[in-house]
Design a protein around this motif. Structure first.
Motif, PDB file in Angstrom:
ATOM      1  N   GLN A 167     -26.856 -16.914  -9.035  1.00 40.15           N
ATOM      2  CA  GLN A 167     -25.496 -17.326  -9.336  1.00 40.15           C
ATOM      3  C   GLN A 167     -24.757 -17.706  -8.052  1.00 40.15           C
ATOM      4  OE1 GLN A 167     -24.102 -17.658 -12.417  1.00 40.15           O
ATOM      5  NE2 GLN A 167     -26.158 -17.217 -13.193  1.00 40.15           N
ATOM      6  N   MET A 168     -24.283 -18.926  -7.993  1.00 44.01           N
ATOM      7  CA  MET A 168     -23.480 -19.364  -6.856  1.00 44.01           C
ATOM      8  C   MET A 168     -22.048 -18.854  -7.027  1.00 44.01           C
ATOM      9  SD  MET A 168     -25.371 -21.048  -4.788  1.00 44.01           S
ATOM     10  CE  MET A 168     -24.175 -21.939  -3.787  1.00 44.01           C
ATOM     11  N   PRO A 169     -21.336 -18.647  -5.926  1.00 45.61           N
ATOM     12  CA  PRO A 169     -19.938 -18.222  -6.041  1.00 45.61           C
ATOM     13  C   PRO A 169     -19.140 -19.223  -6.869  1.00 45.61           C
ATOM     14  CG  PRO A 169     -20.702 -18.053  -3.774  1.00 45.61           C
ATOM     15  CD  PRO A 169     -21.770 -18.771  -4.531  1.00 45.61           C
ATOM     16  N   ALA A 170     -18.242 -18.706  -7.675  1.00 40.32           N
ATOM     17  CA  ALA A 170     -17.424 -19.578  -8.524  1.00 40.32           C
ATOM     18  C   ALA A 170     -16.335 -20.241  -7.699  1.00 40.32           C
ATOM     19  CB  ALA A 170     -16.799 -18.762  -9.646  1.00 40.32           C
ATOM     20  N   PRO A 171     -16.013 -21.491  -8.003  1.00 38.17           N
ATOM     21  CA  PRO A 171     -14.922 -22.159  -7.284  1.00 38.17           C
ATOM     22  C   PRO A 171     -13.579 -21.529  -7.632  1.00 38.17           C
ATOM     23  CG  PRO A 171     -15.707 -23.532  -9.096  1.00 38.17           C
ATOM     24  CD  PRO A 171     -16.652 -22.378  -9.001  1.00 38.17           C
ATOM     25  N   ASP A 172     -12.636 -21.616  -6.726  1.00 37.21           N
ATOM     26  CA  ASP A 172     -11.305 -21.094  -6.993  1.00 37.21           C
ATOM     27  C   ASP A 172     -10.534 -22.076  -7.868  1.00 37.21           C
ATOM     28  OD1 ASP A 172     -10.379 -23.165  -5.361  1.00 37.21           O
ATOM     29  OD2 ASP A 172     -10.080 -21.877  -3.619  1.00 37.21           O
ATOM     30  N   GLN A 173      -9.265 -21.811  -8.086  1.00 37.02           N
ATOM     31  CA  GLN A 173      -8.462 -22.629  -8.994  1.00 37.02           C
ATOM     32  C   GLN A 173      -8.270 -24.053  -8.494  1.00 37.02           C
ATOM     33  OE1 GLN A 173      -4.201 -21.553  -9.087  1.00 37.02           O
ATOM     34  NE2 GLN A 173      -4.609 -20.125  -7.394  1.00 37.02           N
ATOM     35  N   PHE A 174      -8.580 -24.281  -7.217  1.00 30.79           N
ATOM     36  CA  PHE A 174      -8.459 -25.621  -6.650  1.00 30.79           C
ATOM     37  C   PHE A 174      -9.820 -26.300  -6.544  1.00 30.79           C
ATOM     38  CE2 PHE A 174      -4.739 -23.284  -5.256  1.00 30.79           C
ATOM     39  CZ  PHE A 174      -3.718 -24.176  -5.532  1.00 30.79           C
ATOM     40  N   GLY A 175     -10.831 -25.699  -7.145  1.00 25.63           N
ATOM     41  CA  GLY A 175     -12.168 -26.279  -7.145  1.00 25.63           C
ATOM     42  C   GLY A 175     -12.935 -26.078  -5.862  1.00 25.63           C
ATOM     43  N   PHE A 176     -12.493 -25.166  -5.024  1.00 25.08           N
ATOM     44  CA  PHE A 176     -13.110 -24.947  -3.722  1.00 25.08           C
ATOM     45  C   PHE A 176     -13.992 -23.715  -3.760  1.00 25.08           C
ATOM     46  CE2 PHE A 176     -12.759 -22.952   0.583  1.00 25.08           C
ATOM     47  CZ  PHE A 176     -13.582 -23.859   1.237  1.00 25.08           C
ATOM     48  N   ILE A 177     -15.180 -23.827  -3.196  1.00 26.15           N
ATOM     49  CA  ILE A 177     -16.096 -22.695  -3.092  1.00 26.15           C
ATOM     50  C   ILE A 177     -16.005 -22.143  -1.673  1.00 26.15           C
ATOM     51  CG2 ILE A 177     -18.501 -21.941  -3.240  1.00 26.15           C
ATOM     52  CD1 ILE A 177     -19.000 -24.219  -5.183  1.00 26.15           C
ATOM     53  N   LYS A 178     -15.476 -20.954  -1.559  1.00 28.78           N
ATOM     54  CA  LYS A 178     -15.326 -20.339  -0.245  1.00 28.78           C
ATOM     55  C   LYS A 178     -16.687 -19.942   0.319  1.00 28.78           C
ATOM     56  CE  LYS A 178     -10.815 -18.183  -1.228  1.00 28.78           C
ATOM     57  NZ  LYS A 178     -10.738 -18.417  -2.691  1.00 28.78           N
ATOM     58  N   ALA A 179     -16.808 -20.015   1.617  1.00 28.87           N
ATOM     59  CA  ALA A 179     -18.010 -19.523   2.269  1.00 28.87           C
ATOM     60  C   ALA A 179     -18.098 -18.018   2.059  1.00 28.87           C
ATOM     61  CB  ALA A 179     -17.975 -19.851   3.756  1.00 28.87           C
ATOM     62  N   ALA A 180     -19.292 -17.546   1.668  1.00 27.68           N
ATOM     63  CA  ALA A 180     -19.471 -16.124   1.410  1.00 27.68           C
ATOM     64  C   ALA A 180     -19.488 -15.314   2.698  1.00 27.68           C
ATOM     65  CB  ALA A 180     -20.759 -15.896   0.623  1.00 27.68           C
ATOM     66  N   GLY A 181     -19.835 -15.959   3.787  1.00 26.46           N
ATOM     67  CA  GLY A 181     -19.909 -15.272   5.080  1.00 26.46           C
ATOM     68  C   GLY A 181     -20.215 -16.266   6.174  1.00 26.46           C
ATOM     69  N   ARG A 182     -20.507 -15.764   7.348  1.00 25.00           N
ATOM     70  CA  ARG A 182     -20.814 -16.624   8.483  1.00 25.00           C
ATOM     71  C   ARG A 182     -22.203 -17.215   8.342  1.00 25.00           C
ATOM     72  NH1 ARG A 182     -18.568 -11.933  10.469  1.00 25.00           N
ATOM     73  NH2 ARG A 182     -16.519 -12.176  11.446  1.00 25.00           N
TER      74      ARG A 182
END
Length: 439
Positions: A167-182
């Protein structure tokens, strides 16, 4: 007796002529064009000083001492005689900005004009502004992350023994997928070397220079730039010194497709996704001309800050200008995203040295703020930022310790590419202000 009297009359006439010439020099010598170099304008005072020698004049008339140009302590004889009574003639080397601004064509006005006309990175080519993808001071973490995902795949099986989809991280309300880490980290011992630090993180404009006293790694990393979030009061101000900057497909007359539209989206993301109280100032200070844009905007921004003393972060959002055909863009999570750059003014040029007219008590804090933001960006989103650009003026970054000037994309980017960059900028800023970005 008559010969002595005639000699005095001749001397007095000579003094009167020199007085008239010196007055003309003060009134007219500053009328050289902005494009001329320092010392290229014609000065009668310099001609007579060279030929008559200042020492002679000082012996006969001590108040006729010529002050060294640019020296606040050695002001000229004319200011000594008339400066208090006729402020119009205040010497251009004075530290009093009010007097400086009254002298048409002064060095002070030239500096303001040069500062306001452009902060574009015209002194550097594109390659000099890019951050190197690899260097001896970086530790790549991609292989480790890949291994962790593979291990998760191997253990992530259902009861029938079939592979489960990761499962990939879900996008936020603006459709952006935040980096999970460095995806990479820095080996800071490598960057204790000044040359290595500059090469990795900075592009220095030809008009200024960097030095190890100012760009010290321990100071850049050692300053705490985090804040205590309080959504009940304004803490972040976004504005645009150059409000008219637009993009390749901007719609004429629609400010939502200009840099001001990007500022509004950035403010919205910071409010709704991260909970900050943000003021987006929509003043326009470059409608007719970019000249003096920074000095024109300064009173309005000072008023906003005076009315909202809780503001701790000030962001002046711009876009760069590059050669046609060059595009500042990368693929981020499948979206074409404009690259951006942090920009700092050093209040120092090779031509003038330290610019006392544009003092900034927060230069060190400004540099630490942009540097830490750059580190977070490079570690979480490699390739998204360009090198931090250092130029010689102030750019109104003296208003708060946490002042940022961001060059978001360029005139060759599309509006969509610009908007796609607003979410990662907001994420990087939140990582910095929350204290979670640096290790």
């Amino acid at each position: 007796m008559n010969k002595k009297w005639n000699g005095r009359k001749i001397f007095h006439k000579c003094v009167l002529v020199l007085l008239i010439i010196a007055m003309g020099d003060f009134l007219f010598s500053g009328r050289s064009s902005v494009g001329e170099g320092e010392g290229e304008h014609f000065s009668w005072k310099e001609v007579f000083a060279a030929r008559a020698q200042e020492g002679v004049l000082n012996i006969w008339l001590p108040s006729f001492a010529f002050a060294d140009k640019g020296s606040a302590s050695g002001r000229g004889w004319f200011e000594q005689i008339l400066g208090q009574q006729v402020p119009l003639f205040a010497y251009a080397g004075s530290q009093d900005n009010e007097n400086l601004q009254t002298e048409s064509g002064s060095t002070y006005e030239k500096i303001l004009l040069l500062e306001g006309a452009s902060e574009y990175t015209e002194s550097e080519d594109g390659d000099a502004l890019e951050v190197p993808e690899t260097s001896e001071g970086k530790i790549r973490l991609d292989d480790n992350m890949t291994q962790l995902l593979q291990e998760e795949n191997q253990t992530g099986q259902d009861q029938d023994g079939e592979q489960q989809e990761v499962q990939m991280p879900a996008p936020d309300q603006f459709g952006f997928i935040k980096a999970a880490g460095r995806s990479q980290e820095y080996n800071w011992s490598y960057y204790q070397d000044f040359d290595a630090l500059i090469k990795e993180f900075y592009a220095v404009d030809a008009t200024t220079e960097a030095n190890p006293k100012r760009l010290n790694l321990d100071a850049l990393l050692g300053k705490t730039m985090a804040i205590t979030k309080n959504p009940d009061v304004p803490q972040i101000l976004i504005y645009h010194t150059h409000s008219q900057e637009d993009f390749v497909d901007s719609v004429p007359g629609d400010i939502s497709t200009t840099i001001m539209g990007a500022g509004e989206l950035l403010a919205q993301i910071l409010r709704e996704e991260y909970g900050y109280n943000v003021i987006h100032h929509m003043g326009m200070y470059d409608v007719e001309s970019r000249d003096y844009a920074y000095s024109n905007s300064l009173p309005a921004i000072e008023q906003v800050l005076a009315e909202n003393p809780t503001i701790e972060v000030v962001i002046d959002l711009h876009r760069d200008e590059v050669l046609e055909g060059r595009k500042l863009v990368m693929d981020l999570n499948g979206k074409q995203t404009a690259q951006f750059m942090f920009f700092n003014g050093l209040s120092y040029t090779k031509a003038h040295g330290d610019i006392d007219y544009l003092q900034n008590p927060y230069i060190d804090e400004n540099l630490a703020f942009s540097f830490q933001m750059q580190v977070i960006a490079n570690e979480y989103y490699p390739g998204l930022t360009r090198r931090i650009y250092l130029k010689g003026y102030r750019y109104n970054m003296h208003l708060r310790p946490r002042s940022l000037l961001i060059e978001l994309g360029a005139q060759t980017n599309t509006v969509e590419e610009i908007k796609n960059a607003c979410a990662p900028i907001a994420h990087i800023l939140d990582l910095e202000l929350s204290g979670k970005g640096l290790y």
